[in-house]
Motif scaffolding. Structure first.
Motif, PDB file in Angstrom:
ATOM      1  N   TYR A  50       0.806  -1.222   0.000  1.00 50.68           N
ATOM      2  CA  TYR A  50       0.000   0.000   0.000  1.00 50.68           C
ATOM      3  C   TYR A  50       0.840   1.274   0.000  1.00 50.68           C
ATOM      4  O   TYR A  50       0.300   2.359   0.120  1.00 50.68           O
ATOM      5  CB  TYR A  50      -0.912   0.014   1.225  1.00 50.68           C
ATOM      6  CG  TYR A  50      -1.889  -1.129   1.239  1.00 50.68           C
ATOM      7  CD1 TYR A  50      -2.893  -1.199   0.291  1.00 50.68           C
ATOM      8  CD2 TYR A  50      -1.803  -2.136   2.193  1.00 50.68           C
ATOM      9  CE1 TYR A  50      -3.785  -2.252   0.284  1.00 50.68           C
ATOM     10  CE2 TYR A  50      -2.693  -3.193   2.200  1.00 50.68           C
ATOM     11  CZ  TYR A  50      -3.687  -3.246   1.248  1.00 50.68           C
ATOM     12  OH  TYR A  50      -4.562  -4.288   1.254  1.00 50.68           O
ATOM     13  N   GLU A  53      -0.213   3.922  -2.543  1.00 47.06           N
ATOM     14  CA  GLU A  53      -1.602   4.387  -2.512  1.00 47.06           C
ATOM     15  C   GLU A  53      -1.687   5.726  -1.774  1.00 47.06           C
ATOM     16  O   GLU A  53      -1.032   5.929  -0.756  1.00 47.06           O
ATOM     17  CB  GLU A  53      -2.490   3.367  -1.800  1.00 47.06           C
ATOM     18  CG  GLU A  53      -2.498   2.001  -2.433  1.00 47.06           C
ATOM     19  CD  GLU A  53      -3.198   1.991  -3.778  1.00 47.06           C
ATOM     20  OE1 GLU A  53      -4.115   2.816  -3.994  1.00 47.06           O
ATOM     21  OE2 GLU A  53      -2.841   1.160  -4.629  1.00 47.06           O
ATOM     22  N   ASP A  54      -2.535   6.628  -2.303  1.00 46.95           N
ATOM     23  CA  ASP A  54      -2.669   7.953  -1.693  1.00 46.95           C
ATOM     24  C   ASP A  54      -3.388   7.920  -0.347  1.00 46.95           C
ATOM     25  O   ASP A  54      -3.185   8.791   0.493  1.00 46.95           O
ATOM     26  CB  ASP A  54      -3.438   8.890  -2.643  1.00 46.95           C
ATOM     27  CG  ASP A  54      -2.630   9.225  -3.876  1.00 46.95           C
ATOM     28  OD1 ASP A  54      -1.401   9.082  -3.830  1.00 46.95           O
ATOM     29  OD2 ASP A  54      -3.258   9.632  -4.876  1.00 46.95           O
ATOM     30  N   TRP A  55      -4.230   6.948  -0.112  1.00 38.94           N
ATOM     31  CA  TRP A  55      -5.031   6.907   1.110  1.00 38.94           C
ATOM     32  C   TRP A  55      -4.295   6.246   2.269  1.00 38.94           C
ATOM     33  O   TRP A  55      -4.719   6.374   3.423  1.00 38.94           O
ATOM     34  CB  TRP A  55      -6.340   6.154   0.863  1.00 38.94           C
ATOM     35  CG  TRP A  55      -6.127   4.733   0.405  1.00 38.94           C
ATOM     36  CD1 TRP A  55      -6.034   4.305  -0.874  1.00 38.94           C
ATOM     37  CD2 TRP A  55      -5.970   3.584   1.239  1.00 38.94           C
ATOM     38  NE1 TRP A  55      -5.820   2.953  -0.916  1.00 38.94           N
ATOM     39  CE2 TRP A  55      -5.786   2.480   0.378  1.00 38.94           C
ATOM     40  CE3 TRP A  55      -5.971   3.365   2.603  1.00 38.94           C
ATOM     41  CZ2 TRP A  55      -5.593   1.197   0.854  1.00 38.94           C
ATOM     42  CZ3 TRP A  55      -5.792   2.075   3.067  1.00 38.94           C
ATOM     43  CH2 TRP A  55      -5.600   1.007   2.204  1.00 38.94           C
ATOM     44  N   TRP A  56      -3.204   5.535   2.006  1.00 39.42           N
ATOM     45  CA  TRP A  56      -2.572   4.699   3.032  1.00 39.42           C
ATOM     46  C   TRP A  56      -2.023   5.498   4.210  1.00 39.42           C
ATOM     47  O   TRP A  56      -2.391   5.269   5.355  1.00 39.42           O
ATOM     48  CB  TRP A  56      -1.481   3.851   2.385  1.00 39.42           C
ATOM     49  CG  TRP A  56      -0.693   3.052   3.376  1.00 39.42           C
ATOM     50  CD1 TRP A  56       0.599   3.222   3.714  1.00 39.42           C
ATOM     51  CD2 TRP A  56      -1.169   1.970   4.170  1.00 39.42           C
ATOM     52  NE1 TRP A  56       0.972   2.321   4.652  1.00 39.42           N
ATOM     53  CE2 TRP A  56      -0.103   1.525   4.964  1.00 39.42           C
ATOM     54  CE3 TRP A  56      -2.390   1.320   4.305  1.00 39.42           C
ATOM     55  CZ2 TRP A  56      -0.210   0.481   5.858  1.00 39.42           C
ATOM     56  CZ3 TRP A  56      -2.498   0.276   5.202  1.00 39.42           C
ATOM     57  CH2 TRP A  56      -1.417  -0.131   5.958  1.00 39.42           C
ATOM     58  N   TRP A  57      -1.106   6.424   3.949  1.00 40.16           N
ATOM     59  CA  TRP A  57      -0.463   7.133   5.062  1.00 40.16           C
ATOM     60  C   TRP A  57      -1.416   8.046   5.821  1.00 40.16           C
ATOM     61  O   TRP A  57      -1.360   8.084   7.053  1.00 40.16           O
ATOM     62  CB  TRP A  57       0.774   7.894   4.583  1.00 40.16           C
ATOM     63  CG  TRP A  57       1.879   6.938   4.254  1.00 40.16           C
ATOM     64  CD1 TRP A  57       2.409   6.692   3.018  1.00 40.16           C
ATOM     65  CD2 TRP A  57       2.544   6.058   5.159  1.00 40.16           C
ATOM     66  NE1 TRP A  57       3.372   5.723   3.094  1.00 40.16           N
ATOM     67  CE2 TRP A  57       3.477   5.316   4.411  1.00 40.16           C
ATOM     68  CE3 TRP A  57       2.450   5.806   6.514  1.00 40.16           C
ATOM     69  CZ2 TRP A  57       4.303   4.363   4.975  1.00 40.16           C
ATOM     70  CZ3 TRP A  57       3.281   4.859   7.079  1.00 40.16           C
ATOM     71  CH2 TRP A  57       4.186   4.147   6.321  1.00 40.16           C
ATOM     72  N   PRO A  58      -2.328   8.787   5.165  1.00 40.77           N
ATOM     73  CA  PRO A  58      -3.289   9.557   5.967  1.00 40.77           C
ATOM     74  C   PRO A  58      -4.170   8.674   6.850  1.00 40.77           C
ATOM     75  O   PRO A  58      -4.499   9.033   7.979  1.00 40.77           O
ATOM     76  CB  PRO A  58      -4.121  10.295   4.922  1.00 40.77           C
ATOM     77  CG  PRO A  58      -3.241  10.405   3.744  1.00 40.77           C
ATOM     78  CD  PRO A  58      -2.404   9.160   3.749  1.00 40.77           C
ATOM     79  N   THR A  59      -4.524   7.494   6.356  1.00 40.52           N
ATOM     80  CA  THR A  59      -5.340   6.576   7.157  1.00 40.52           C
ATOM     81  C   THR A  59      -4.556   6.061   8.354  1.00 40.52           C
ATOM     82  O   THR A  59      -5.070   6.039   9.480  1.00 40.52           O
ATOM     83  CB  THR A  59      -5.821   5.395   6.291  1.00 40.52           C
ATOM     84  OG1 THR A  59      -6.539   5.912   5.173  1.00 40.52           O
ATOM     85  CG2 THR A  59      -6.698   4.463   7.088  1.00 40.52           C
TER      86      THR A  59
END
Length: 190
Positions: A50, A53-59
């Motif tokens: 992941y 993926e753009d959503w991985w680190w903010p999540t």
């Protein structure tokens, strides 16, 4: 209530940490149950899956931030005890500032015992809460089936709470009473 939740959360946290610690210890001693002793917990492919993926680190950062905030809230809640430990009762006409210290728990027990002696009260739980110079009484009353709530509250206010206020030397003693009915079995008519 808070102590039961604390014990439950502390027990669950301890069990999870113990299980993780034992698994890591077993892996370090070469007894890892999921493969050989040289295997890692996450493979290189699993670690990189992941990353793009753009959503991985903010999540990940958001979830960890929420966990930290909940842990801090829980820690601060442990130090916030709203119950009054003691009340300073003035000594009277002596004018020398002498007096006695009345334990908050003792006043709670007396108010609970007097409230339970009222007709229609099956059980009473009393808590004396802050601020110290103007405490508030919180009552949780379990009412018997034959109780008259209006008459009970009037007698509670004029007798029990007034006597507690006078004995503690307080100018006022506001109260919050929560009433609940005691469940009972229906009587049989034959």
């Amino acid at each position: 209530m808070r102590t039961a939740v604390n014990r439950l959360l502390l027990g669950l946290t301890g069990l999870v940490l113990l299980a993780v610690g034992l698994a890591v210890l077993a892996g370090g001693l070469g007894h890892w149950p999921y493969g050989s002793a040289h295997d890692v917990l996450l493979s290189a492919a699993a670690r990189r899956r992941y990353r793009g993926e753009d959503w991985w680190w903010p999540t990940v950062i958001g979830v960890l931030g929420v966990v930290v905030l909940v842990a801090l809230w829980w820690l601060l809640a442990q130090f916030r005890d709203r119950r009054i430990r003691q009340i300073h009762v003035d000594g009277g006409d002596s004018g020398d500032g002498q007096g006695v210290v009345l334990r908050g728990r003792a006043l709670e027990n007396i108010v609970a015992a007097e409230t339970e002696s009222l007709p229609g009260v099956a059980h009473a739980h009393v808590a004396l809460t802050t601020p110290r110079d103007a405490p508030t009484v919180r009552l949780l009353l379990a009412l018997a089936p034959h109780a008259d709530p209006g008459a009970l509250l009037t007698e509670l206010d004029t007798c029990v709470l007034e006597r507690a206020r006078a004995s503690a030397g307080l100018p006022a003693l506001p109260a919050e009473a929560r009433l609940r009915a005691v469940s009972h079995r229906a009587s049989r008519v034959s």
